[in-house]
Enzyme design. Structure first.
Site, PDB file in Angstrom:
ATOM      1  N   GLU A  18       0.837  -1.202   0.000  1.00 54.53           N
ATOM      2  CA  GLU A  18       0.000   0.000   0.000  1.00 54.53           C
ATOM      3  C   GLU A  18       0.874   1.255   0.000  1.00 54.53           C
ATOM      4  O   GLU A  18       2.090   1.196   0.168  1.00 54.53           O
ATOM      5  CB  GLU A  18      -0.904   0.038   1.238  1.00 54.53           C
ATOM      6  CG  GLU A  18      -2.374  -0.260   0.982  1.00 54.53           C
ATOM      7  CD  GLU A  18      -3.086   0.840   0.194  1.00 54.53           C
ATOM      8  OE1 GLU A  18      -2.423   1.790  -0.299  1.00 54.53           O
ATOM      9  OE2 GLU A  18      -4.314   0.738   0.049  1.00 54.53           O
ATOM     10  N   ARG A 101      -7.215   1.190  12.564  1.00 56.89           N
ATOM     11  CA  ARG A 101      -5.832   1.478  12.175  1.00 56.89           C
ATOM     12  C   ARG A 101      -5.839   2.530  11.076  1.00 56.89           C
ATOM     13  O   ARG A 101      -6.858   2.763  10.425  1.00 56.89           O
ATOM     14  CB  ARG A 101      -5.125   0.216  11.687  1.00 56.89           C
ATOM     15  CG  ARG A 101      -5.690  -0.403  10.404  1.00 56.89           C
ATOM     16  CD  ARG A 101      -4.778  -1.509   9.891  1.00 56.89           C
ATOM     17  NE  ARG A 101      -5.332  -2.238   8.762  1.00 56.89           N
ATOM     18  CZ  ARG A 101      -5.292  -1.835   7.490  1.00 56.89           C
ATOM     19  NH1 ARG A 101      -4.732  -0.672   7.187  1.00 56.89           N
ATOM     20  NH2 ARG A 101      -5.801  -2.566   6.512  1.00 56.89           N
ATOM     21  N   ASN A 103      -4.977   3.920   7.396  1.00 57.92           N
ATOM     22  CA  ASN A 103      -5.007   3.143   6.165  1.00 57.92           C
ATOM     23  C   ASN A 103      -4.452   3.821   4.920  1.00 57.92           C
ATOM     24  O   ASN A 103      -3.802   3.173   4.125  1.00 57.92           O
ATOM     25  CB  ASN A 103      -6.432   2.673   5.855  1.00 57.92           C
ATOM     26  CG  ASN A 103      -6.478   1.613   4.779  1.00 57.92           C
ATOM     27  OD1 ASN A 103      -5.728   0.651   4.846  1.00 57.92           O
ATOM     28  ND2 ASN A 103      -7.342   1.778   3.794  1.00 57.92           N
ATOM     29  N   GLU A 122     -12.648  -4.981   9.529  1.00 59.53           N
ATOM     30  CA  GLU A 122     -13.403  -4.703   8.303  1.00 59.53           C
ATOM     31  C   GLU A 122     -14.893  -4.985   8.459  1.00 59.53           C
ATOM     32  O   GLU A 122     -15.549  -5.482   7.532  1.00 59.53           O
ATOM     33  CB  GLU A 122     -12.805  -5.469   7.116  1.00 59.53           C
ATOM     34  CG  GLU A 122     -11.344  -5.141   6.869  1.00 59.53           C
ATOM     35  CD  GLU A 122     -10.744  -5.872   5.678  1.00 59.53           C
ATOM     36  OE1 GLU A 122     -11.520  -6.479   4.904  1.00 59.53           O
ATOM     37  OE2 GLU A 122      -9.515  -5.835   5.523  1.00 59.53           O
ATOM     38  N   ASN A 149     -10.368   5.028   2.154  1.00 58.27           N
ATOM     39  CA  ASN A 149      -9.260   4.834   1.223  1.00 58.27           C
ATOM     40  C   ASN A 149      -9.073   6.071   0.374  1.00 58.27           C
ATOM     41  O   ASN A 149      -9.937   6.940   0.309  1.00 58.27           O
ATOM     42  CB  ASN A 149      -9.516   3.615   0.322  1.00 58.27           C
ATOM     43  CG  ASN A 149      -8.507   2.512   0.562  1.00 58.27           C
ATOM     44  OD1 ASN A 149      -7.300   2.762   0.588  1.00 58.27           O
ATOM     45  ND2 ASN A 149      -8.980   1.299   0.760  1.00 58.27           N
ATOM     46  N   ASP A 198      -9.951   1.239  -4.308  1.00 62.10           N
ATOM     47  CA  ASP A 198      -8.953   1.294  -3.247  1.00 62.10           C
ATOM     48  C   ASP A 198      -8.289   2.669  -3.290  1.00 62.10           C
ATOM     49  O   ASP A 198      -8.976   3.672  -3.327  1.00 62.10           O
ATOM     50  CB  ASP A 198      -7.952   0.135  -3.430  1.00 62.10           C
ATOM     51  CG  ASP A 198      -7.284  -0.281  -2.133  1.00 62.10           C
ATOM     52  OD1 ASP A 198      -6.675   0.587  -1.479  1.00 62.10           O
ATOM     53  OD2 ASP A 198      -7.353  -1.466  -1.765  1.00 62.10           O
TER      54      ASP A 198
END
Length: 291
Positions: A18, A101, A103, A122, A149, A198
């Site tokens: 990521e 958390r 992201n 999630e 995201n 995403d």
């Protein structure tokens, strides 16, 4: 059909690659593997790759104006020193649930960080988008979602794009001079069967590139929300792209092995690698974080 010259440039086989970001002063790409708690740095000119271990899940890295790096750990924002691999706490979003958390993140032209949190399991609608400015973290006011995201900022600094991954919708809001957001309106909804949106990034022509989890590539949308381009990649879970290289005309894409069974991994042996391709357009330089 356009030849984008898609290739693997670093075979890291990340569980959850990521946050790619091009750091111009180093002419290097930084990215993370969230679940492996790894920080990666790749120099495409020399092929040199370095890796550091993080003390917790790490969602992103961003360059700071003082020459350092800022890391988005599960526990908050930290200064990261590549020389010794140390982390120094800076700030955290107060009141964010313990199961969340960090992201994904981006900076705007003023050096503010826009970053999201998400429920690590999630399931809960506990993810929010925050703004970090002058050492202070504040809630952006955007509605909570399960998985935030792609905070992405338009080149002129006046528009923020925010992704609700589970809801398959990208939202758009104006950014005021003081960093406050206007009302969010839907920009794009990804249709069934095309994967989930995403990470995202805006190019020099004002178009939004969206990585598709489960969608085998990335899409390019013009400022009106019209789909104008698609690049297919050799892994199903693409997480984000960054524009890099001396002219910002190389796109780097992170990917993930997370959620793939043995059969799927056998079909896509390059899953989790760092890819590059020729997007046919330049990106926008990343503004370092103002501390």
């Amino acid at each position: 059909m356009t030849d984008h010259n898609v290739r693997t440039v670093l075979p890291v086989q990340a569980i959850l690659g990521e946050g790619p970001v091009w750091v111009a002063r180093e002419q290097a790409l930084w990215f993370v593997d969230i679940k492996s708690r790894h920080i990666h740095r790749f120099d495409p000119a020399t092929g040199e790759a370095r890796r550091w271990d993080a003390p917790d899940q790490v969602g992103w890295m961003l360059p700071s104006a003082d020459g350092g790096m800022i890391a988005g750990l599960r526990t908050g924002l930290h200064r990261f020193d590549p020389a010794d691999g140390s982390f120094t706490f800076l700030a955290r979003p107060e009141g964010d649930p313990a199961g969340n958390r960090l992201n994904d993140a981006a900076t705007d032209g003023a050096g503010r960080i826009w970053f999201g949190t998400m429920d690590d399991a999630e399931t809960d609608m506990s993810g929010r988008v925050y703004r970090h400015a002058a050492g202070i973290v504040t809630d952006s006011g955007l509605a909570p979602v399960c998985i935030t995201n792609g905070p992405a900022i338009a080149g002129d600094g006046t528009t923020l794009y925010h992704t609700d991954t589970i809801g398959k919708t990208i939202w758009r809001a104006t950014i005021g001079a003081d960093g406050t957001l206007g009302a969010a309106t839907p920009f794009v909804t990804i249709e069934e069967g095309a994967g989930h949106p995403d990470g995202s990034v805006v190019d020099a022509e004002g178009c939004l590139w969206v990585a598709l989890w489960g969608g085998w590539g990335v899409r390019r949308y013009d400022p009106s929300g019209k789909l104008i381009g698609t690049v297919r990649l050799p892994a199903s879970n693409i997480t984000k792209i960054a524009f890099g290289g001396p002219d910002l005309r190389t796109a780097y894409a992170t990917s993930a092995r997370k959620g793939l069974d043995e059969a799927a991994l056998a079909d896509q042996p390059e899953a989790g690698n760092l890819f590059a391709f020729d997007p046919g357009v330049a990106g926008v330089p990343v503004t370092p974080v103002a501390l």
